[in-house]
Design a protein around this motif. Structure first.
Motif, mmCIF file in Angstrom:
data_model
loop_
_atom_site.group_PDB
_atom_site.id
_atom_site.type_symbol
_atom_site.label_atom_id
_atom_site.label_comp_id
_atom_site.label_asym_id
_atom_site.label_seq_id
_atom_site.Cartn_x
_atom_site.Cartn_y
_atom_site.Cartn_z
ATOM 1 N N TRP A 148 30.758 41.733 43.274
ATOM 2 C CA TRP A 148 29.446 42.129 42.804
ATOM 3 C C TRP A 148 28.683 40.844 42.502
ATOM 4 O O TRP A 148 29.114 39.775 42.922
ATOM 5 C CB TRP A 148 29.564 43.001 41.548
ATOM 6 C CG TRP A 148 30.191 44.355 41.794
ATOM 7 C CD1 TRP A 148 30.619 44.859 42.985
ATOM 8 C CD2 TRP A 148 30.455 45.362 40.811
ATOM 9 N NE1 TRP A 148 31.143 46.122 42.807
ATOM 10 C CE2 TRP A 148 31.043 46.458 41.477
ATOM 11 C CE3 TRP A 148 30.247 45.451 39.434
ATOM 12 C CZ2 TRP A 148 31.442 47.619 40.817
ATOM 13 C CZ3 TRP A 148 30.638 46.615 38.766
ATOM 14 C CH2 TRP A 148 31.223 47.683 39.458
ATOM 15 N N GLU A 149 27.550 40.927 41.779
ATOM 16 C CA GLU A 149 26.859 39.678 41.462
ATOM 17 C C GLU A 149 26.396 39.637 40.017
ATOM 18 O O GLU A 149 26.033 40.653 39.435
ATOM 19 C CB GLU A 149 25.687 39.447 42.417
ATOM 20 C CG GLU A 149 24.363 40.017 41.980
ATOM 21 C CD GLU A 149 23.150 39.289 42.571
ATOM 22 O OE1 GLU A 149 23.265 38.537 43.553
ATOM 23 O OE2 GLU A 149 22.052 39.514 42.032
ATOM 24 N N LEU A 150 26.451 38.428 39.456
ATOM 25 C CA LEU A 150 25.799 38.159 38.178
ATOM 26 C C LEU A 150 24.461 37.490 38.460
ATOM 27 O O LEU A 150 23.471 37.778 37.826
ATOM 28 C CB LEU A 150 26.666 37.262 37.293
ATOM 29 C CG LEU A 150 26.156 37.111 35.861
ATOM 30 C CD1 LEU A 150 26.353 38.414 35.082
ATOM 31 C CD2 LEU A 150 26.854 35.981 35.136
ATOM 32 N N ARG A 269 29.339 48.353 44.857
ATOM 33 C CA ARG A 269 28.920 46.967 45.118
ATOM 34 C C ARG A 269 27.488 46.920 45.644
ATOM 35 O O ARG A 269 26.658 46.165 45.138
ATOM 36 C CB ARG A 269 29.866 46.341 46.154
ATOM 37 C CG ARG A 269 29.475 44.953 46.618
ATOM 38 C CD ARG A 269 30.181 44.592 47.919
ATOM 39 N NE ARG A 269 29.619 45.326 49.039
ATOM 40 C CZ ARG A 269 30.172 45.382 50.254
ATOM 41 N NH1 ARG A 269 31.315 44.766 50.492
ATOM 42 N NH2 ARG A 269 29.583 46.061 51.221
ATOM 43 N N ASP A 270 27.199 47.732 46.643
ATOM 44 C CA ASP A 270 25.864 47.725 47.252
ATOM 45 C C ASP A 270 24.798 48.151 46.243
ATOM 46 O O ASP A 270 23.711 47.578 46.181
ATOM 47 C CB ASP A 270 25.838 48.639 48.487
ATOM 48 C CG ASP A 270 26.792 48.154 49.572
ATOM 49 O OD1 ASP A 270 27.150 46.955 49.549
ATOM 50 O OD2 ASP A 270 27.183 48.959 50.433
ATOM 51 N N TYR A 271 25.132 49.147 45.424
ATOM 52 C CA TYR A 271 24.217 49.621 44.383
ATOM 53 C C TYR A 271 24.016 48.533 43.329
ATOM 54 O O TYR A 271 22.883 48.228 42.930
ATOM 55 C CB TYR A 271 24.794 50.892 43.739
ATOM 56 C CG TYR A 271 24.143 51.279 42.439
ATOM 57 C CD1 TYR A 271 22.928 51.967 42.424
ATOM 58 C CD2 TYR A 271 24.723 50.942 41.220
ATOM 59 C CE1 TYR A 271 22.312 52.314 41.226
ATOM 60 C CE2 TYR A 271 24.122 51.276 40.022
ATOM 61 C CZ TYR A 271 22.916 51.962 40.027
ATOM 62 O OH TYR A 271 22.313 52.290 38.832
ATOM 63 N N GLN A 272 25.114 47.921 42.886
ATOM 64 C CA GLN A 272 25.058 46.935 41.807
ATOM 65 C C GLN A 272 24.233 45.711 42.209
ATOM 66 O O GLN A 272 23.428 45.197 41.419
ATOM 67 C CB GLN A 272 26.490 46.518 41.417
ATOM 68 C CG GLN A 272 26.579 45.717 40.123
ATOM 69 C CD GLN A 272 26.355 44.215 40.312
ATOM 70 O OE1 GLN A 272 26.488 43.679 41.409
ATOM 71 N NE2 GLN A 272 26.015 43.546 39.230
ATOM 72 N N ARG A 273 24.420 45.242 43.427
ATOM 73 C CA ARG A 273 23.662 44.072 43.890
ATOM 74 C C ARG A 273 22.158 44.374 43.936
ATOM 75 O O ARG A 273 21.336 43.540 43.557
ATOM 76 C CB ARG A 273 24.146 43.650 45.276
ATOM 77 C CG ARG A 273 25.502 42.939 45.263
ATOM 78 C CD ARG A 273 25.989 42.725 46.685
ATOM 79 N NE ARG A 273 27.228 41.965 46.733
ATOM 80 C CZ ARG A 273 27.951 41.812 47.839
ATOM 81 N NH1 ARG A 273 27.547 42.371 48.984
ATOM 82 N NH2 ARG A 273 29.066 41.098 47.826
#
Length: 338
Positions: A148-150, A269-273
């Motif tokens: 994921w990303e911060l 992952r796609d949603y979170q990014r």
């Protein structure tokens, strides 16, 4: 004779029927697990966790329950990783670079000024480089489900505006508990103070440290604007986050259950990014509204910072492993069309 023929026919029919029905599919069983993280509710990290829990419930027909523990209530990142290895906590999500103390090659993602955009980071972390890093985790009692990303980190402090490299000198700056960020800020002239994220607000409030560095969404979410006056948009480091599951727990799952977790992690992952990038785009404006003074570094000053940390890249390449760093830069060149 007829009886013998009937038995023979039945004997042949049974294996044919079994073949026709295909291999038996393992059933999804009931599970309840703890998913811990350092950020508070409302942060893109936690929104990703909520999405993941929802997807797991849906994909398992309600049989698997993921209980969320945000806000560092089960401990800081380093403590949580140990709890995963021991099987006390089943899942966490944290900055991938923190794993450098478990697998030295993960230090590569902490190198400064590495990525130019989140989309560039996605291609590298979802590709062979990120996959190869995750293959090194099971030997340490951890399993990676995806990245994921911060996001891009920026500098804040309570002493004075930082408009040029020299302004960083002497500032006590909290960094994450990882070797490269510590060395990075020491290289820029600051006094780096590694602390768990859960202790950061208090350290800023009491003046134990003058400042810190985090993505804009964290500055809003953790209310650092209450205890910091100045922000400088440095974008000196990008943090991919990694979703981890305890190998002890993972090894007890059947293939169908593992597929539920993997599929949910990828969708989340796609949603979170997407959420992370939307929040980051709006966060600077929100920070300005709080009364914090926001400085955009000039390209010349950014270049001076890049030059100041070049020796760090050479030093840590030897520690991380030249092969890993070479692979990373090679994949970056490919992504950039070089």
């Amino acid at each position: 004779m007829l009886n013998r023929l009937t038995k023979l026919a039945l004997g042949l029919a049974l294996p044919i029927a079994l073949l026709a029905s295909g291999p038996a599919v393992a059933e999804i069983r009931e599970h309840s697990l703890k998913f811990a993280a350092a950020n508070n509710k409302g942060h893109p990290q936690v929104m990703g966790m909520e999405k993941f829990a929802e997807l797991v419930k849906e994909k398992s027909g309600g049989k698997i329950e993921v209980k969320l523990f945000p806000g560092g209530v089960l401990g800081g990142d380093v403590q949580t990783v140990s709890a995963l290895q021991g099987g006390v906590i089943e899942m966490t999500v944290l900055n991938a670079g923190i794993l450098a103390s478990n697998v030295k090659q993960f230090g590569a993602v902490d190198l400064p000024f590495l990525f130019n955009s989140g989309e560039e980071a996605d291609k590298v972390m979802d590709g062979a480089f990120g996959t190869d890093l995750m293959k090194l985790l099971p030997n340490t009692g951890l399993v990676g489900l995806g990245y994921w990303e911060l996001g891009f980190r920026n500098l804040t402090n309570n002493r004075h505006p930082v408009t040029k490299l020299e302004d960083i000198k002497g500032l006590k700056i909290r960094t994450i508990q990882s070797p490269i960020p510590i060395e990075l800020f020491n290289s820029l002239g600051a006094n780096a103070v590694p602390l768990p994220y859960t202790e950061l607000y208090t350290a800023l409030e009491t003046g134990t440290v003058d400042g810190q560095e985090n993505p804009a969404a964290n500055i809003i979410n953790a209310k650092f604007f209450e205890v910091q006056k100045y922000m400088t948009v440095t974008r000196h480091q990008y943090n991919p986050q990694i979703v981890l599951i305890s190998k002890k727990f993972w090894d007890g799952l059947n293939d169908e259950e593992k597929a539920v977790f993997q599929s949910a992690a990828t969708e989340a992952r796609d949603y979170q990014r997407k959420v992370s990038r939307e929040k980051d785009a709006n966060a600077i404006a929100e920070i300005k509204k709080t009364g914090m003074e926001v400085v955009e570094l000039s390209p010349e000053e950014t270049q001076k910072m890049r030059e100041a940390v070049k020796p760090l890249i050479d030093k840590f390449t030897a520690q991380i492993g030249a092969e890993t760093v070479t692979q990373l830069f090679k994949e970056l060149d490919t992504v950039r069309g070089k």
